[in-house]
Design an enzyme around this catalytic site. Structure first.
Site, PDB file in Angstrom:
ATOM      1  N   ASP A   1       0.795  -1.184  -0.060  1.00  0.00           N
ATOM      2  CA  ASP A   1       0.027   0.073   0.042  1.00  0.00           C
ATOM      3  C   ASP A   1       0.896   1.578   0.121  1.00  0.00           C
ATOM      4  O   ASP A   1       0.687   2.182   0.873  1.00  0.00           O
ATOM      5  CB  ASP A   1      -0.900   0.190   1.265  1.00  0.00           C
TER       6      ASP A   1
ATOM      7  N   GLU B   1     -11.856   0.981  -3.160  1.00  0.00           N
ATOM      8  CA  GLU B   1     -11.108   1.603  -2.068  1.00  0.00           C
ATOM      9  C   GLU B   1      -9.922   2.430  -2.497  1.00  0.00           C
ATOM     10  O   GLU B   1      -9.991   2.892  -3.370  1.00  0.00           O
ATOM     11  CB  GLU B   1     -10.145   0.116  -1.563  1.00  0.00           C
TER      12      GLU B   1
END
Length: 214
Positions: A16, A189
């Protein structure tokens, strides 16, 4: 002479990545999940050579990992720079999830220097996960996050929500607005907002989830 960058530029466990440029310096923040200290920060001058310079969450007052299970903890930190300081938004996933339900406490921390010290967390809602902060050029700030829809037989995505954040008061203000309902691909997301040449751009990640999940 053409230079080739050898992947991965960050070796090991660095999911991420959230990157920001400040002058001639590049910084990447990455998820740490149930591992402590939380949120690694790497620095580079050339996008090729990176070194670990700090951890954002290094005190238990910022992040108590007691009882954290596998794949819980810190999700998808969003690193930005504005007003002469660094900002990091993150979610802390723990006992808030179970069955179809997930409403994760989200927070923002700041530091004048990338190496810290970083502030105590300020709550920015319990919508879903992957919060980020957008700094508009009029001085206003907005929190973006996804809404987790826990109803059975849905794809669990309820939209991307945006709400103004008052940095001086350290709290969300006004009403949240659902600005994007997603597409046929399913769960959306990691919302990030950018502004260029007078236009606002919302960037998200999408992945199909089964609509029959129980």
């Amino acid at each position: 002479m053409t230079q080739t960058i050898q992947n991965p530029v960050l070796k090991g466990f660095n999911p991420d990545p959230s990157i920001v440029r400040v002058g001639d310096d590049y910084y990447i923040a990455t998820s740490t999940f149930e591992w402590f200290p939380g949120i690694q920060i790497h620095h580079s001058k050339d996008l090729v050579n990176w070194r670990l310079v700090s951890h954002v969450l290094s005190r238990t007052s910022q992040l108590d990992m007691t009882g954290m299970d596998n794949s819980e903890g810190v999700y998808a930190p969003a690193l930005t720079y504005a007003d002469g300081k660094f900002w990091v938004c993150f979610s802390n996933v723990h006992s808030c999830r179970g069955g179809n339900w997930m409403a994760t406490p989200s927070f923002v921390v700041t530091a004048d220097n990338i190496e810290g010290p970083w502030s105590e967390p300020t709550p920015i809602g319990n919508y879903g996960f992957d919060p980020s902060l957008f700094h508009d050029d009029d001085g206003k700030k907005y929190m973006l996050n996804m809404i987790w829809d826990g109803r059975a037989k849905t794809n669990f995505f309820g939209g991307i929500v945006m709400q103004e954040f008052d940095a001086e008061r350290g709290e969300l203000v006004g009403e949240p607005r659902n600005i994007f309902e997603g597409t046929y691909l399913g769960c959306t997301e990691g919302p990030q907002m950018l502004k260029k040449d007078g236009y606002y751009y919302l960037i998200t990640a999408e992945a199909a989830l089964s609509a029959t999940m129980q």
